[in-house]
Design a protein around this motif. Structure first.
Motif, PDB file in Angstrom:
ATOM      1  N   UNK A   1       8.342   5.833   4.169  1.00 45.41           N
ATOM      2  CA  UNK A   1       7.068   6.397   3.428  1.00 45.41           C
ATOM      3  C   UNK A   1       7.413   7.989   3.386  1.00 45.41           C
ATOM      4  N   UNK A   2       7.180   8.332   1.968  1.00 48.07           N
ATOM      5  CA  UNK A   2       7.331   9.791   1.727  1.00 48.07           C
ATOM      6  C   UNK A   2       5.861  10.515   1.997  1.00 48.07           C
ATOM      7  N   UNK A   3       5.902  11.832   2.427  1.00 53.42           N
ATOM      8  CA  UNK A   3       4.570  12.476   2.633  1.00 53.42           C
ATOM      9  C   UNK A   3       5.093  13.836   2.396  1.00 53.42           C
TER      10      UNK A   3
ATOM     11  N   UNK B   1       0.771  -1.032   0.104  1.00 54.38           N
ATOM     12  CA  UNK B   1       0.024   0.031   0.003  1.00 54.38           C
ATOM     13  C   UNK B   1       0.711   1.257   0.105  1.00 54.38           C
ATOM     14  N   UNK B   2       2.045   1.333  -0.162  1.00 43.48           N
ATOM     15  CA  UNK B   2       2.796   2.309  -0.140  1.00 43.48           C
ATOM     16  C   UNK B   2       3.104   3.061  -1.332  1.00 43.48           C
ATOM     17  N   UNK B   3       2.576   2.718  -2.549  1.00 39.65           N
ATOM     18  CA  UNK B   3       2.623   3.292  -3.702  1.00 39.65           C
ATOM     19  C   UNK B   3       1.444   4.838  -3.786  1.00 39.65           C
ATOM     20  N   UNK B   4       0.896   4.743  -2.746  1.00 41.17           N
ATOM     21  CA  UNK B   4      -0.154   6.009  -2.788  1.00 41.17           C
ATOM     22  C   UNK B   4       0.582   7.170  -2.429  1.00 41.17           C
ATOM     23  N   UNK B   5       0.122   8.391  -2.716  1.00 46.22           N
ATOM     24  CA  UNK B   5       0.636   9.666  -2.094  1.00 46.22           C
ATOM     25  C   UNK B   5      -0.109   9.789  -0.864  1.00 46.22           C
ATOM     26  N   UNK B   6       0.945  10.155   0.164  1.00 43.61           N
ATOM     27  CA  UNK B   6       0.356  10.664   1.554  1.00 43.61           C
ATOM     28  C   UNK B   6       0.396  11.964   1.594  1.00 43.61           C
ATOM     29  N   UNK B   7      -0.771  12.977   1.817  1.00 47.27           N
ATOM     30  CA  UNK B   7      -0.770  14.236   2.123  1.00 47.27           C
ATOM     31  C   UNK B   7      -1.344  14.650   3.570  1.00 47.27           C
ATOM     32  N   UNK B   8      -0.697  15.554   3.907  1.00 45.71           N
ATOM     33  CA  UNK B   8      -1.459  16.005   5.294  1.00 45.71           C
ATOM     34  C   UNK B   8      -1.524  17.606   4.949  1.00 45.71           C
TER      35      UNK B   8
END
Length: 63
Positions: free
Chosen positions: A56-58, A12-19
């Motif tokens: 994980x990049x965010x 599941x780490x291929x999605x973009x993580x945005x905060x």
């Protein structure tokens, strides 16, 4: 929106993580661990360290 704890699974780490920028100004954040009957409270800096440990990049954005 989904819980960042789902990123424990490498698939599941291929999605973009945005905060949201304002969200990261909070001292403590809360998330569901994939079960609506529970809530996890975690320090913001602890969550970011957890994500860094997973590699994980965010990004932050203004909403």
């Amino acid at each position: 929106m989904v819980s960042p704890f789902g990123l424990i699974d490498p698939d599941h780490r291929e999605m973009a993580l945005l905060f949201d920028t304002e969200m990261l100004e909070e001292e403590t954040l809360t998330f569901r661990p994939g079960d609506n009957r529970a809530t996890i409270f975690i320090g913001t800096q602890d969550l970011l360290a957890f994500l860094d440990g997973l590699g994980v990049e965010y990004r932050t954005i203004e909403v």
